[in-house]
Scaffold this active site. Structure first.
Site, PDB file in Angstrom:
ATOM      1  N   ILE A  15     -24.875   3.919 -18.734  1.00  0.00           N
ATOM      2  CA  ILE A  15     -25.953   4.342 -19.564  1.00  0.00           C
ATOM      3  C   ILE A  15     -25.577   2.855 -21.456  1.00  0.00           C
ATOM      4  CG2 ILE A  15     -26.380   5.860 -21.526  1.00  0.00           C
ATOM      5  CD1 ILE A  15     -26.605   8.139 -19.664  1.00  0.00           C
ATOM      6  N   ASP A  34     -13.329   1.733 -24.034  1.00  0.00           N
ATOM      7  CA  ASP A  34     -13.863   2.211 -22.616  1.00  0.00           C
ATOM      8  C   ASP A  34     -11.648   1.903 -21.388  1.00  0.00           C
ATOM      9  OD1 ASP A  34     -14.589   2.078 -20.239  1.00  0.00           O
ATOM     10  OD2 ASP A  34     -16.435   2.390 -20.587  1.00  0.00           O
ATOM     11  N   SER A  37     -12.485   3.293 -16.432  1.00  0.00           N
ATOM     12  CA  SER A  37     -12.171   3.917 -15.034  1.00  0.00           C
ATOM     13  C   SER A  37     -13.403   4.044 -14.488  1.00  0.00           C
ATOM     14  CB  SER A  37     -11.598   5.527 -15.939  1.00  0.00           C
ATOM     15  OG  SER A  37     -12.742   6.232 -16.515  1.00  0.00           O
ATOM     16  N   GLY A  39     -16.601   2.528 -16.146  1.00  0.00           N
ATOM     17  CA  GLY A  39     -16.506   1.407 -16.229  1.00  0.00           C
ATOM     18  C   GLY A  39     -16.450  -0.018 -15.551  1.00  0.00           C
ATOM     19  N   ALA A  79     -16.976   9.373 -21.439  1.00  0.00           N
ATOM     20  CA  ALA A  79     -17.181  11.663 -20.990  1.00  0.00           C
ATOM     21  C   ALA A  79     -16.425  10.934 -19.241  1.00  0.00           C
ATOM     22  CB  ALA A  79     -18.042  12.666 -20.641  1.00  0.00           C
ATOM     23  N   TYR A 146     -17.454  20.726 -16.730  1.00  0.00           N
ATOM     24  CA  TYR A 146     -17.654  18.980 -17.210  1.00  0.00           C
ATOM     25  C   TYR A 146     -18.705  20.092 -18.413  1.00  0.00           C
ATOM     26  CZ  TYR A 146     -21.676  15.594 -17.923  1.00  0.00           C
ATOM     27  OH  TYR A 146     -22.327  15.030 -18.116  1.00  0.00           O
ATOM     28  N   PHE A 207     -29.583  17.138   0.240  1.00  0.00           N
ATOM     29  CA  PHE A 207     -29.354  18.224   0.568  1.00  0.00           C
ATOM     30  C   PHE A 207     -29.988  19.659  -0.503  1.00  0.00           C
ATOM     31  CE2 PHE A 207     -24.841  15.597  -1.200  1.00  0.00           C
ATOM     32  CZ  PHE A 207     -24.852  15.692   0.215  1.00  0.00           C
ATOM     33  N   ARG A 273     -25.699  22.418  -2.093  1.00  0.00           N
ATOM     34  CA  ARG A 273     -24.724  22.442  -2.521  1.00  0.00           C
ATOM     35  C   ARG A 273     -24.790  24.088  -3.343  1.00  0.00           C
ATOM     36  NH1 ARG A 273     -24.303  16.717  -6.312  1.00  0.00           N
ATOM     37  NH2 ARG A 273     -23.563  15.262  -4.919  1.00  0.00           N
TER      38      ARG A 273
HETATM   39  P1  NAD Z   1     -20.652   6.412 -16.688  1.00  0.00           P
HETATM   40  O1  NAD Z   1     -19.673   6.535 -15.590  1.00  0.00           O
HETATM   41  O2  NAD Z   1     -20.924   5.200 -16.207  1.00  0.00           O
HETATM   42  O3  NAD Z   1     -20.184   5.896 -18.556  1.00  0.00           O
HETATM   43  C1  NAD Z   1     -18.717   6.596 -18.395  1.00  0.00           C
HETATM   44  C2  NAD Z   1     -18.199   5.495 -19.026  1.00  0.00           C
HETATM   45  O4  NAD Z   1     -16.936   6.063 -20.010  1.00  0.00           O
HETATM   46  C3  NAD Z   1     -17.026   4.711 -18.383  1.00  0.00           C
HETATM   47  O5  NAD Z   1     -17.318   3.542 -18.777  1.00  0.00           O
HETATM   48  C4  NAD Z   1     -16.107   5.134 -18.629  1.00  0.00           C
HETATM   49  O6  NAD Z   1     -15.071   4.003 -17.688  1.00  0.00           O
HETATM   50  C5  NAD Z   1     -16.069   5.814 -19.585  1.00  0.00           C
HETATM   51  N1  NAD Z   1     -14.392   6.559 -19.743  1.00  0.00           N
HETATM   52  C6  NAD Z   1     -14.169   8.054 -19.158  1.00  0.00           C
HETATM   53  N2  NAD Z   1     -13.549   8.658 -19.163  1.00  0.00           N
HETATM   54  C7  NAD Z   1     -13.067   8.233 -20.530  1.00  0.00           C
HETATM   55  C8  NAD Z   1     -11.257   7.984 -21.306  1.00  0.00           C
HETATM   56  N3  NAD Z   1     -11.148   8.531 -21.684  1.00  0.00           N
HETATM   57  N4  NAD Z   1     -11.511   7.432 -22.221  1.00  0.00           N
HETATM   58  C9  NAD Z   1     -12.284   5.682 -23.184  1.00  0.00           C
HETATM   59  N5  NAD Z   1     -13.579   5.859 -21.195  1.00  0.00           N
HETATM   60  C10 NAD Z   1     -13.977   6.237 -20.736  1.00  0.00           C
HETATM   61  O7  NAD Z   1     -21.146   7.705 -16.900  1.00  0.00           O
HETATM   62  P2  NAD Z   1     -22.880   7.849 -17.502  1.00  0.00           P
HETATM   63  O8  NAD Z   1     -24.278   8.393 -17.259  1.00  0.00           O
HETATM   64  O9  NAD Z   1     -23.052   5.883 -18.562  1.00  0.00           O
HETATM   65  O10 NAD Z   1     -22.328   8.739 -18.593  1.00  0.00           O
HETATM   66  C11 NAD Z   1     -22.205   8.797 -20.096  1.00  0.00           C
HETATM   67  C12 NAD Z   1     -22.090   9.992 -21.230  1.00  0.00           C
HETATM   68  O11 NAD Z   1     -23.455  10.674 -20.874  1.00  0.00           O
HETATM   69  C13 NAD Z   1     -21.276  10.746 -20.280  1.00  0.00           C
HETATM   70  O12 NAD Z   1     -20.577  11.385 -21.660  1.00  0.00           O
HETATM   71  C14 NAD Z   1     -21.910  11.618 -19.450  1.00  0.00           C
HETATM   72  O13 NAD Z   1     -21.423  12.841 -19.103  1.00  0.00           O
HETATM   73  C15 NAD Z   1     -23.505  11.756 -19.918  1.00  0.00           C
HETATM   74  N6  NAD Z   1     -24.659  12.315 -19.276  1.00  0.00           N
HETATM   75  C16 NAD Z   1     -25.163  11.439 -18.599  1.00  0.00           C
HETATM   76  C17 NAD Z   1     -26.732  11.635 -18.000  1.00  0.00           C
HETATM   77  C18 NAD Z   1     -26.381  11.215 -16.227  1.00  0.00           C
HETATM   78  O14 NAD Z   1     -27.786  11.151 -15.767  1.00  0.00           O
HETATM   79  N7  NAD Z   1     -26.461  10.077 -15.857  1.00  0.00           N
HETATM   80  C19 NAD Z   1     -26.942  13.087 -17.594  1.00  0.00           C
HETATM   81  C20 NAD Z   1     -26.151  13.979 -18.653  1.00  0.00           C
HETATM   82  C21 NAD Z   1     -24.855  13.515 -19.433  1.00  0.00           C
HETATM   83  C1  UD1 Z   2     -26.594  15.546 -13.302  1.00  0.00           C
HETATM   84  C2  UD1 Z   2     -25.343  14.605 -13.477  1.00  0.00           C
HETATM   85  C3  UD1 Z   2     -24.625  15.300 -14.729  1.00  0.00           C
HETATM   86  C4  UD1 Z   2     -25.749  15.524 -15.879  1.00  0.00           C
HETATM   87  C5  UD1 Z   2     -26.788  16.724 -14.894  1.00  0.00           C
HETATM   88  C6  UD1 Z   2     -27.693  16.907 -16.095  1.00  0.00           C
HETATM   89  C7  UD1 Z   2     -24.978  12.517 -12.370  1.00  0.00           C
HETATM   90  C8  UD1 Z   2     -24.023  12.807 -11.431  1.00  0.00           C
HETATM   91  N1  UD1 Z   2     -24.991  14.020 -12.280  1.00  0.00           N
HETATM   92  O1  UD1 Z   2     -26.946  15.929 -12.408  1.00  0.00           O
HETATM   93  O2  UD1 Z   2     -23.598  14.204 -15.625  1.00  0.00           O
HETATM   94  O3  UD1 Z   2     -25.661  16.640 -16.360  1.00  0.00           O
HETATM   95  O4  UD1 Z   2     -27.681  15.817 -13.776  1.00  0.00           O
HETATM   96  O5  UD1 Z   2     -28.645  17.563 -15.710  1.00  0.00           O
HETATM   97  O6  UD1 Z   2     -25.370  11.773 -13.358  1.00  0.00           O
HETATM   98  N2  UD1 Z   2     -28.340  15.328  -3.795  1.00  0.00           N
HETATM   99  C9  UD1 Z   2     -28.623  15.122  -2.877  1.00  0.00           C
HETATM  100  N3  UD1 Z   2     -28.000  14.480  -1.860  1.00  0.00           N
HETATM  101  C10 UD1 Z   2     -27.483  13.223  -2.362  1.00  0.00           C
HETATM  102  C11 UD1 Z   2     -26.652  13.331  -3.666  1.00  0.00           C
HETATM  103  C12 UD1 Z   2     -27.369  14.577  -4.831  1.00  0.00           C
HETATM  104  O7  UD1 Z   2     -29.475  16.082  -2.557  1.00  0.00           O
HETATM  105  O8  UD1 Z   2     -26.760  12.308  -1.308  1.00  0.00           O
HETATM  106  C13 UD1 Z   2     -28.785  16.483  -4.982  1.00  0.00           C
HETATM  107  C14 UD1 Z   2     -28.101  17.092  -5.279  1.00  0.00           C
HETATM  108  O9  UD1 Z   2     -28.110  18.714  -4.154  1.00  0.00           O
HETATM  109  C15 UD1 Z   2     -28.988  17.663  -6.715  1.00  0.00           C
HETATM  110  C16 UD1 Z   2     -30.295  16.570  -7.266  1.00  0.00           C
HETATM  111  O10 UD1 Z   2     -29.692  16.072  -6.045  1.00  0.00           O
HETATM  112  O11 UD1 Z   2     -30.128  18.995  -5.874  1.00  0.00           O
HETATM  113  C17 UD1 Z   2     -29.932  16.132  -7.991  1.00  0.00           C
HETATM  114  O12 UD1 Z   2     -28.147  16.053  -8.266  1.00  0.00           O
HETATM  115  P1  UD1 Z   2     -27.078  14.658  -8.942  1.00  0.00           P
HETATM  116  O13 UD1 Z   2     -27.937  13.098  -9.106  1.00  0.00           O
HETATM  117  O14 UD1 Z   2     -26.005  14.815  -8.173  1.00  0.00           O
HETATM  118  O15 UD1 Z   2     -27.462  15.179 -10.790  1.00  0.00           O
HETATM  119  P2  UD1 Z   2     -27.212  16.933 -11.588  1.00  0.00           P
HETATM  120  O16 UD1 Z   2     -26.271  17.572 -10.846  1.00  0.00           O
HETATM  121  O17 UD1 Z   2     -28.987  17.558 -11.749  1.00  0.00           O
END
Ligand code: NAD
Ligand code: UD1
Length: 309
Positions: A15, A34, A37, A39, A79, A146, A207, A273
């Protein structure tokens, strides 16, 4: 445009790096903190003079203070985004997911920076509100470290708002997808995993029965909201759901993916899951009242962009 950079903690990730691109296109300078880890440097245009990368950990309070100096606003995305990683290692993920937020708050207080946009999660609701659109005042039920760290971060941001005049905008993201989401872990976002496997012709495992639903939002649509939050004249009390209020089952998502790639590989079914949420869908009324979502990206278009088609 303002010369003082916007600090993007976690800006090298999925993001964050999409946000960085859009901020640069609007003329902003960005400073990214960043630890790389999850990124990647390759997500960033490091040859652009408006991009500065500080490689380090948000759990390092002194480093966060140095990174904060001279910034106009903060977007705190750093995070460990994998829920399962927090279950496996609560102590270390707490450093990133909670202590990091506290360090950001303290550094802002010291530097006099007011605006912070924070990435919380729908995970704070646990299974509450399941089957309906979830409103923000639904009782919270964090089921994992989390979710607990995200909720605690929200409370601390609110404390700094009340006591120290910080202006937080707290978003609870639902399921975000799009280019640069890393598919490499079994706990990566489902769309990133399924898209990569579909492209490589590798079998896909669902799953459960595939009828579980999620509220998927394309990263470009989310980024437009994040930028408005950076620029908004005032912060709001309380968190705001970010989703489209659309329930898409995994099977429906796979149908859309099939249309993009032509033919899907074999699909197998595994056990659901443990603790998986069955239905997750955002009531986004607050979001629509306060921000302009605009035209959103249909899933087939978002999937095509993800796959570079
Ligand atoms: P991502 O893993 O691609 O991005 C997280 C970034 O934070 C990475 O670049 C990582 O290197 C960096 N990071 C992790 N721990 C760190 C630390 N201790 N110090 C400095 N940098 C650190 O994941 P994303 O999907 O881009 O998520 C971004 C944010 O959005 C996160 O806070 C995540 O919890 C939140 N979020 C994402 C989703 C989703 O669906 N992707 C949903 C809900 C919340
Ligand atoms: C996701 C986010 C989490 C966020 C949450 C908010 C990720 C990795 N997780 O969790 O950070 O807080 O949304 O809504 O972005 N599944 C399969 N097969 C696979 C992988 C997943 O069937 O190979 C299923 C899972 O069991 C689940 C669904 O797909 O039912 C979504 O899973 P996932 O993408 O991991 O997201 P969330 O658990 O919703």
């Amino acid at each position: 445009m303002v010369d003082a950079p916007v600090l993007i903690a976690g800006g090298a990730g999925f993001i964050g790096s999409n946000l960085v691109d859009s901020l640069l296109a609007k003329g902003y300078a960005v400073r990214i903190l960043d630890d790389l880890s999850t990124g990647k440097r390759s997500n960033l245009a490091l040859d652009n003079p408006k991009v500065e990368l500080i490689e380090g950990n948000v759990a390092d309070a002194a480093l966060v203070k140095r990174a904060m100096a001279g910034c106009s606003a903060v977007v705190h995305l750093a995070a460990v985004a994998s829920v399962q990683a927090s279950v496996d290692d609560p102590v270390s993920t707490h450093q990133s997911n909670f202590v990091g937020t506290l360090n950001v708050c303290e550094a802002m207080r010291e530097a006099g920076v007011k605006r912070v946009v924070f990435a919380s999660s729908a995970a704070v609701y646990g299974n509450n509100g399941e089957g309906e659109s979830i409103v923000e005042d639904t009782p919270k039920a964090p089921l994992t470290p989390y979710a607990s760290d995200k909720l605690a971060s929200e409370y601390y941001l609110d404390f700094y708002r009340r006591e120290h005049g910080l202006e937080p905008v707290v978003f609870r993201f639902f399921n975000v997808y799009g280019p640069r989401q890393d598919p490499s872990s079994p706990y990566s976002g489902v769309i990133s995993i399924f898209s990569e496997r579909a492209e490589k012709g590798l079998p896909i495992t669902i799953f459960g029965d595939g009828l579980q639903t999620r509220d998927f939002i394309y990263v470009g649509d989310l980024v437009r909201i994040l930028i408005q939050a950076v620029e908004a004249p005032q912060a709001e009390e309380g968190a705001i759901n970010v989703g489209l209020n659309q329930a898409t089952s995994l099977k429906q998502m796979l149908d859309a993916l099939g249309e993009v790639v032509g033919e899907l590989p074999a699909i197998t079914y595994g056990p659901a899951r443990a603790g998986d949420i069955r239905h997750s869908r955002a009531d986004n009324s607050r979001l629509l009242q306060r921000f302009t979502l605009g035209e959103t990206t249909p899933m087939n278009v978002g999937l095509a962009r993800l796959l570079g088609r």
